[in-house]
Design a protein around this motif. Structure first.
Motif, PDB file in Angstrom:
ATOM      1  N   GLY A 168      96.245  36.291  31.654  1.00 34.76           N
ATOM      2  CA  GLY A 168      96.385  37.279  30.593  1.00 34.76           C
ATOM      3  C   GLY A 168      97.132  36.748  29.388  1.00 34.76           C
ATOM      4  N   ILE A 169      97.679  37.672  28.602  1.00 35.92           N
ATOM      5  CA  ILE A 169      98.377  37.303  27.368  1.00 35.92           C
ATOM      6  C   ILE A 169      99.714  38.037  27.266  1.00 35.92           C
ATOM      7  N   VAL A 170     100.607  37.419  26.507  1.00 39.14           N
ATOM      8  CA  VAL A 170     101.896  38.016  26.146  1.00 39.14           C
ATOM      9  C   VAL A 170     101.987  38.008  24.625  1.00 39.14           C
ATOM     10  N   PRO A 171     101.545  39.065  23.945  1.00 36.27           N
ATOM     11  CA  PRO A 171     101.696  39.100  22.491  1.00 36.27           C
ATOM     12  C   PRO A 171     103.171  39.167  22.102  1.00 36.27           C
ATOM     13  N   ASP A 172     103.466  38.626  20.938  1.00 34.08           N
ATOM     14  CA  ASP A 172     104.827  38.623  20.403  1.00 34.08           C
ATOM     15  C   ASP A 172     104.776  39.309  19.041  1.00 34.08           C
ATOM     16  N   THR A 173     105.726  40.213  18.774  1.00 31.46           N
ATOM     17  CA  THR A 173     105.646  40.993  17.534  1.00 31.46           C
ATOM     18  C   THR A 173     105.902  40.171  16.275  1.00 31.46           C
ATOM     19  N   SER A 174     106.162  38.865  16.425  1.00 26.41           N
ATOM     20  CA  SER A 174     106.232  38.018  15.226  1.00 26.41           C
ATOM     21  C   SER A 174     104.883  37.933  14.527  1.00 26.41           C
ATOM     22  N   ILE A 175     103.808  38.375  15.180  1.00 25.20           N
ATOM     23  CA  ILE A 175     102.511  38.428  14.496  1.00 25.20           C
ATOM     24  C   ILE A 175     102.358  39.723  13.714  1.00 25.20           C
ATOM     25  N   PHE A 176     103.329  40.630  13.858  1.00 25.32           N
ATOM     26  CA  PHE A 176     103.277  41.913  13.151  1.00 25.32           C
ATOM     27  C   PHE A 176     104.471  42.094  12.215  1.00 25.32           C
ATOM     28  N   CYS A 177     104.901  41.013  11.582  1.00 27.74           N
ATOM     29  CA  CYS A 177     106.000  41.106  10.613  1.00 27.74           C
ATOM     30  C   CYS A 177     105.508  41.776   9.332  1.00 27.74           C
ATOM     31  N   ARG A 178     106.159  42.849   8.941  1.00 33.55           N
ATOM     32  CA  ARG A 178     105.790  43.521   7.698  1.00 33.55           C
ATOM     33  C   ARG A 178     106.633  43.027   6.529  1.00 33.55           C
ATOM     34  N   ARG A 179     107.737  42.363   6.858  1.00 31.26           N
ATOM     35  CA  ARG A 179     108.564  41.667   5.869  1.00 31.26           C
ATOM     36  C   ARG A 179     109.100  40.396   6.516  1.00 31.26           C
ATOM     37  N   PRO A 180     109.337  39.335   5.747  1.00 35.81           N
ATOM     38  CA  PRO A 180     109.979  38.152   6.332  1.00 35.81           C
ATOM     39  C   PRO A 180     111.387  38.522   6.784  1.00 35.81           C
ATOM     40  N   ALA A 258      93.032  44.079  24.849  1.00 36.45           N
ATOM     41  CA  ALA A 258      94.021  45.034  25.356  1.00 36.45           C
ATOM     42  C   ALA A 258      94.150  44.976  26.874  1.00 36.45           C
ATOM     43  N   LYS A 259      93.055  44.809  27.575  1.00 34.11           N
ATOM     44  CA  LYS A 259      93.113  44.826  29.044  1.00 34.11           C
ATOM     45  C   LYS A 259      93.806  43.592  29.610  1.00 34.11           C
ATOM     46  N   TYR A 260      93.966  42.554  28.779  1.00 34.64           N
ATOM     47  CA  TYR A 260      94.583  41.316  29.249  1.00 34.64           C
ATOM     48  C   TYR A 260      96.089  41.267  28.978  1.00 34.64           C
ATOM     49  N   ILE A 261      96.639  42.268  28.282  1.00 37.59           N
ATOM     50  CA  ILE A 261      98.071  42.271  27.973  1.00 37.59           C
ATOM     51  C   ILE A 261      98.859  42.572  29.245  1.00 37.59           C
ATOM     52  N   GLN A 262      99.706  41.633  29.655  1.00 38.16           N
ATOM     53  CA  GLN A 262     100.485  41.831  30.880  1.00 38.16           C
ATOM     54  C   GLN A 262     101.983  41.858  30.623  1.00 38.16           C
ATOM     55  N   HIS A 263     102.388  41.505  29.434  1.00 33.29           N
ATOM     56  CA  HIS A 263     103.797  41.572  29.051  1.00 33.29           C
ATOM     57  C   HIS A 263     103.821  41.548  27.526  1.00 33.29           C
ATOM     58  N   PHE A 264     104.972  41.935  26.933  1.00 28.04           N
ATOM     59  CA  PHE A 264     105.027  41.998  25.463  1.00 28.04           C
ATOM     60  C   PHE A 264     106.425  41.612  24.988  1.00 28.04           C
ATOM     61  N   HIS A 265     106.481  40.685  24.047  1.00 27.22           N
ATOM     62  CA  HIS A 265     107.749  40.307  23.428  1.00 27.22           C
ATOM     63  C   HIS A 265     107.977  41.139  22.171  1.00 27.22           C
ATOM     64  N   PHE A 266     109.037  41.908  22.185  1.00 27.35           N
ATOM     65  CA  PHE A 266     109.440  42.632  20.981  1.00 27.35           C
ATOM     66  C   PHE A 266     110.506  41.795  20.275  1.00 27.35           C
ATOM     67  N   LYS A 267     110.017  40.912  19.416  1.00 20.30           N
ATOM     68  CA  LYS A 267     110.902  40.009  18.691  1.00 20.30           C
ATOM     69  C   LYS A 267     111.912  40.807  17.876  1.00 20.30           C
ATOM     70  N   LEU A 268     113.130  40.270  17.817  1.00 19.01           N
ATOM     71  CA  LEU A 268     114.207  40.908  17.063  1.00 19.01           C
ATOM     72  C   LEU A 268     114.909  39.851  16.216  1.00 19.01           C
ATOM     73  N   TYR A 269     114.911  40.082  14.922  1.00 22.95           N
ATOM     74  CA  TYR A 269     115.650  39.206  14.007  1.00 22.95           C
ATOM     75  C   TYR A 269     116.910  39.899  13.489  1.00 22.95           C
ATOM     76  N   GLU A 270     116.775  41.199  13.172  1.00 24.15           N
ATOM     77  CA  GLU A 270     117.932  41.910  12.616  1.00 24.15           C
ATOM     78  C   GLU A 270     117.768  43.417  12.748  1.00 24.15           C
ATOM     79  N   MET A 271     118.669  44.026  13.495  1.00 20.97           N
ATOM     80  CA  MET A 271     118.746  45.478  13.522  1.00 20.97           C
ATOM     81  C   MET A 271     119.595  45.937  12.338  1.00 20.97           C
TER      82      MET A 271
END
Length: 336
Positions: A168-180, A258-271
């Motif tokens: 499967g795949i592990v998407p990382d939210t660094s592909i969904f950055c709306r701002r640098p 979608a069916k191959y997603i088995q884990h997900f990285h919610f990247k965090l740079y700054e809260m």
């Protein structure tokens, strides 16, 4: 069970490295935040991987029995450069991944994250072992190595061809950055003296709904407009190349997989003080996963720690706590 929250212990690596917290204290801290589970990098926190001693395993078992964390994901690397005079052969690579599968099973994990760029040919010869031990092999889809990148596409094509629940795949939210990431902008300007006009250009590109990585990808690796702002390579090139690690694509790119997603990285740079992450909108990702009946973990992966200026305080615990509060609230909103 639906969507569950977890924390990659990588997020607290400086606490561990500097001896402020040991492995048990980190697990205890994470579970005290209300997280459902943990994600581990054995290379970082378990001596002797991928073949730890029985003593190491016993210490791990004791921690798990005491704190009862869910075991979300085991992050591994294919270390092909173990020798100074050659890279590993294909047989050695396969044998190494098989050892990682056995270790993951012994630790109690059912999902392995293969770091981006692990070759697709590793899958078929390792699949029988993965099935035997009930451990899935999942490639990380990371910013700069996202959907559409040739190496990533090779893996996805092989995954679809084999069509196994153990790949499967592990998407990382660094592909969904709306701002640098703002912490990166500030670090590079302060430490390297990066041209502020270059930083503004990159931010403007993201504000327009694009990103510098895809501009290069679609133009044979070239971005003449960006190059105008690189006045001093010693000050500007690190920032310019680093920006290719952030993508700004719609969450719909995950639809075919979608069916191959088995884990997900919610990247965090700054809260931020408002309780949101500066660069990313996690709600759109949680909403997507909820609508696709995702049954797995979403894991805090704090990387803002590497952008703290020399001598500065590294707020790992505070950032992870704030991030978990946000994630858990979004899960509750959509999952009930």
């Amino acid at each position: 069970m639906g969507i569950k929250s977890s924390v990659s212990l990588y997020s607290l690596q400086y606490q561990y490295l500097r001896g402020n917290m040991d492995l048990e204290q980190i697990v205890d801290y994470v579970m005290g935040l209300g997280a459902d589970g943990i994600e581990l990098l054995p290379d970082q926190m378990l001596k002797g991987t991928p073949t730890p001693s029985e003593e190491t395993y016993a210490a791990w078992d004791k921690i798990i029995e005491k704190h009862h964390p869910g075991l979300a994901c085991d992050d591994i690397f294919l270390n092909t450069n173990l020798y100074s005079n050659r890279t590993l052969t294909k047989r050695e690579c396969v044998d190494l991944i098989k050892k990682e599968i056995v270790m993951a099973h012994r630790l109690g994990f059912k999902v392995i994250r293969l770091v981006s760029m692990v070759p697709a040919w590793i899958l078929e010869p390792c699949l029988e072992t993965a099935e035997k031990y009930g451990v899935s092999l999942c490639i990380e889809i990371h910013g700069g190595l996202g959907f559409g990148v040739p190496k990533t596409e090779e893996f996805l094509e092989e995954m679809i061809r084999l069509d196994s629940p153990y790949i499967g795949i592990v998407p990382d939210t660094s592909i969904f950055c709306r701002r640098p990431p703002r912490v990166v902008d500030e670090y590079c300007m302060d430490i390297y003296g990066t041209n502020p006009d270059l930083v503004k250009y990159v931010n403007d590109v993201f504000a327009s709904g694009k990103d510098t990585f895809h501009i290069r990808l679609e133009n044979n690796g070239q971005n003449p407009e960006m190059d105008k702002y690189i006045k001093d390579p010693a000050k500007d090139m690190f920032y310019a190349s680093n920006c290719d690690g952030y993508e700004n694509v719609p969450v719909s790119v995950m639809e075919p997989f979608a069916k191959y997603i088995q884990h997900f990285h919610f990247k965090l740079y700054e809260m931020t003080e408002e309780g949101l992450e500066y660069s990313m909108n996690y709600e759109e990702v949680i909403k997507f996963l909820h609508e696709h009946n995702y049954n797995g973990y979403v894991s805090t992966e704090y990387e803002g720690n590497r952008w703290v200026k020399p001598g500065g305080y590294i707020p790992e615990k505070e950032q992870v706590a704030a991030h978990q509060k946000l994630i858990q609230s979004l899960i509750k909103k959509y999952e009930g």
